[in-house]
Design an enzyme around this catalytic site. Structure first.
Site, mmCIF file in Angstrom:
data_model
loop_
_atom_site.group_PDB
_atom_site.id
_atom_site.type_symbol
_atom_site.label_atom_id
_atom_site.label_comp_id
_atom_site.label_asym_id
_atom_site.label_seq_id
_atom_site.Cartn_x
_atom_site.Cartn_y
_atom_site.Cartn_z
ATOM 1 N N ALA A 14 0.815 -1.222 0.000
ATOM 2 C CA ALA A 14 0.000 0.000 0.000
ATOM 3 C C ALA A 14 0.845 1.267 0.000
ATOM 4 C CB ALA A 14 -0.941 -0.005 1.202
ATOM 5 N N TYR A 151 10.699 -12.686 -12.368
ATOM 6 C CA TYR A 151 9.511 -11.818 -12.241
ATOM 7 C C TYR A 151 8.441 -12.232 -13.249
ATOM 8 C CZ TYR A 151 6.739 -7.475 -12.269
ATOM 9 O OH TYR A 151 5.721 -6.560 -12.213
HETATM 10 N N1 LIG Z 1 5.101 -0.150 -12.108
HETATM 11 C C1 LIG Z 1 4.907 -0.982 -13.140
HETATM 12 O O1 LIG Z 1 5.248 -0.673 -14.299
HETATM 13 C C2 LIG Z 1 4.231 -2.309 -12.932
HETATM 14 C C3 LIG Z 1 3.941 -3.063 -14.075
HETATM 15 C C4 LIG Z 1 3.321 -4.303 -13.929
HETATM 16 C C5 LIG Z 1 2.991 -4.762 -12.667
HETATM 17 N N2 LIG Z 1 3.291 -4.007 -11.577
HETATM 18 C C6 LIG Z 1 2.938 -4.550 -10.269
HETATM 19 O O2 LIG Z 1 2.191 -3.602 -9.536
HETATM 20 C C7 LIG Z 1 2.405 -3.828 -8.143
HETATM 21 C C8 LIG Z 1 2.777 -2.523 -7.470
HETATM 22 O O3 LIG Z 1 3.993 -2.050 -8.046
HETATM 23 P P1 LIG Z 1 4.438 -0.508 -7.998
HETATM 24 O O4 LIG Z 1 4.740 -0.092 -9.373
HETATM 25 O O5 LIG Z 1 3.490 0.286 -7.183
HETATM 26 O O6 LIG Z 1 5.848 -0.664 -7.260
HETATM 27 P P2 LIG Z 1 6.385 0.020 -5.925
HETATM 28 O O7 LIG Z 1 7.784 -0.436 -5.805
HETATM 29 O O8 LIG Z 1 6.092 1.462 -5.930
HETATM 30 O O9 LIG Z 1 5.480 -0.665 -4.789
HETATM 31 C C9 LIG Z 1 5.643 -2.004 -4.404
HETATM 32 C C10 LIG Z 1 5.324 -2.070 -2.922
HETATM 33 O O10 LIG Z 1 5.386 -3.451 -2.497
HETATM 34 C C11 LIG Z 1 6.000 -3.455 -1.226
HETATM 35 N N3 LIG Z 1 6.599 -4.757 -0.925
HETATM 36 C C12 LIG Z 1 7.651 -5.347 -1.541
HETATM 37 N N4 LIG Z 1 7.966 -6.491 -0.941
HETATM 38 C C13 LIG Z 1 7.074 -6.655 0.075
HETATM 39 C C14 LIG Z 1 6.890 -7.633 1.069
HETATM 40 N N5 LIG Z 1 7.707 -8.710 1.157
HETATM 41 N N6 LIG Z 1 5.870 -7.482 1.940
HETATM 42 C C15 LIG Z 1 5.070 -6.401 1.876
HETATM 43 N N7 LIG Z 1 5.196 -5.430 0.962
HETATM 44 C C16 LIG Z 1 6.203 -5.544 0.083
HETATM 45 C C17 LIG Z 1 7.061 -2.358 -1.291
HETATM 46 O O11 LIG Z 1 7.476 -1.941 0.002
HETATM 47 C C18 LIG Z 1 6.331 -1.280 -2.069
HETATM 48 O O12 LIG Z 1 5.641 -0.372 -1.222
HETATM 49 C C19 LIG Z 1 3.482 -4.911 -8.042
HETATM 50 O O13 LIG Z 1 2.855 -6.180 -7.836
HETATM 51 C C20 LIG Z 1 4.126 -4.869 -9.397
HETATM 52 O O14 LIG Z 1 4.753 -6.089 -9.752
HETATM 53 C C21 LIG Z 1 3.905 -2.797 -11.672
#
Ligand SMILES: NC(=O)c1ccc[n+]([C@@H]2O[C@H](COP(=O)([O-])OP(=O)(O)OC[C@H]3O[C@@H](n4cnc5c(N)ncnc54)[C@H](O)[C@@H]3O)[C@@H](O)[C@H]2O)c1
Length: 245
Positions: A14, A151
Site C-alpha cells: 500500500a 519476475y
Molecule cells: N510499475 C509498473 O510498471 C508495474 C507493471 C506491472 C505490474 N506491476 C505490479 O504492480 C504492483 C505494485 O507495483 P508498484 O509499481 O506500485 O511498485 P512500488 O515499488 O512502488 O510498490 C511495491 C510495494 O510493495 C511493497 N513490498 C515489496 N515487498 C514486500 C513484502 N515482502 N511485503 C510487503 N510489501 C512488500 C514495497 O514496500 C512497495 O511499497 C506490483 O505487484 C508490481 O509487480 C507494476
C-alpha cells in the site's frame, strides 16, 4: 457511481506507487481499509482518514505466513469482515537466467507469487458472498521480460492462480480477477526506463507511461458490483503495449 461504503479492503504494497493510488481511489469510493506494507503506511492512513476509524495501517511482510495471518487478524478485529482483497505487493529485480542464483529466484517468487497466494488464503475464511479478489499481474506475465525471468515467471503464475481461484470460489459467490499493468510510472520501473525507456515508449501505441491512478481505476471496477458477472478475467492496462507485442 461506485459506492463501497461499508465494504472492507485489504491491500498489500500500500505504500508503493500503485498501492497508494488504489488506497486513495477506494477511499474516495467510501471503502474502509487495512493498508499493509513492509513498514506500516501510517502517514498515508492518517491522510486518508484522520479519525483512524475507517483506515488502518500495519506492517506486514507477505513472504512471512505468520505476518500475513497477523495482518488479516488485524483487519478482522477492526472491521469484522473482508470484502475486497488486493495482493499488490511486488518486487521487480534485475536478473537474467545466466547467473541467476537460487536466492534471487526464490526471493522474487516469494514476494510476487507466494505472497499473493498467502494473502488470498488468509483472507478467504473471512470473505463471503459478493467478495472480490483482484490480483496484480504484469504484461511480463504474458509476453515475458528479458532480464527479469523470475519476475515474468511469477506474474505468469499469478494469472493462472487467479483463474484457478476464480473457479474454486465461484460457488461461494466470490469473484477473482487480475489487473495486468504495462509500464507504469512508479519507482519500480526507474531502472527499466533508464535502460530501455525509449524503446518501450516506441512500442506503446499511446506513447507514454501509464499512471498509477489508471491501474487503480481498473482495480476499482473489478472489485465493484459493476463487475458482478466478471470472474477469472484479466484486465490489461498498458496503453496498447500488449496488443503491439
Ligand atoms: N510499475 C509498473 O510498471 C508495474 C507493471 C506491472 C505490474 N506491476 C505490479 O504492480 C504492483 C505494485 O507495483 P508498484 O509499481 O506500485 O511498485 P512500488 O515499488 O512502488 O510498490 C511495491 C510495494 O510493495 C511493497 N513490498 C515489496 N515487498 C514486500 C513484502 N515482502 N511485503 C510487503 N510489501 C512488500 C514495497 O514496500 C512497495 O511499497 C506490483 O505487484 C508490481 O509487480 C507494476
Amino acid at each position: 457511481m461506485i459506492d463501497l461504503s461499508g465494504r472492507t479492503l485489504v491491500l498489500t504494497g500500500a505504500a508503493g506507487g500503485i498501492g497508494s493510488a488504489i488506497a486513495r481511489l477506494f477511499r474516495r469510493a467510501g471503502a474502509r481499509m487495512l493498508l499493509a506494507d513492509r513498514a506500516a503506511p501510517a502517514t498515508l492512513a492518517v491522510a486518508l482518514d484522520p479519525t483512524g476509524e475507517q483506515v488502518a495501517a500495519v506492517a506486514c511482510d507477505v513472504t512471512d505466513t505468520a505476518s500475513v495471518q497477523d495482518m488479516v487478524a488485524e483487519a478482522v478485529a477492526r472491521f469484522s469482515r473482508i470484502d475486497i482483497v488486493v495482493p499488490n505487493a511486488g518486487v521487480f529485480p534485475d536478473a537474467a537466467l545466466e547467473g541467476m542464483t537460487d536466492t534471487a529466484w526464490r526471493e522474487c517468487l516469494a514476494v510476487n507469487l507466494d505472497g499473493t497466494m498467502a494473502v488470498c488464503r488468509a483472507a478467504l475464511p473471512h470473505m463471503g458472498h459478493g467478495g472480490s479478489i483482484v490480483t496484480i499481474a504484469s504484461v511480463a506475465g504474458h509476453r515475458g521480460s528479458r532480464g527479469h525471468v523470475h519476475y515474468a515467471a511469477a506474474k505468469g503464475a499469478v494469472l493462472s492462480f487467479t483463474r484457478s481461484i476464480a473457479s474454486e470460489l465461484a460457488p461461494r459467490g466470490i469473484r477473482a480477477n487480475a489487473v495486468s499493468p504495462g509500464v507504469i510510472g512508479t519507482a519500480m520501473v526507474t531502472g527499466l526506463m533508464a535502460e530501455r525507456g525509449e524503446a518501450i515508449l516506441a512500442q506503446t501505441p499511446l506513447r507514454r507511461l501509464g499512471r498509477a491512478e489508471e491501474v487503480a481505476g481498473a482495480v476499482l471496477f473489478l472489485a465493484s458490483d459493476l463487475a458482478s458477472f466478471v470472474t477469472g478475467e484479466t484486465l490489461h492496462v498498458n496503453g496498447g503495449l500488449y496488443m503491439h507485442s
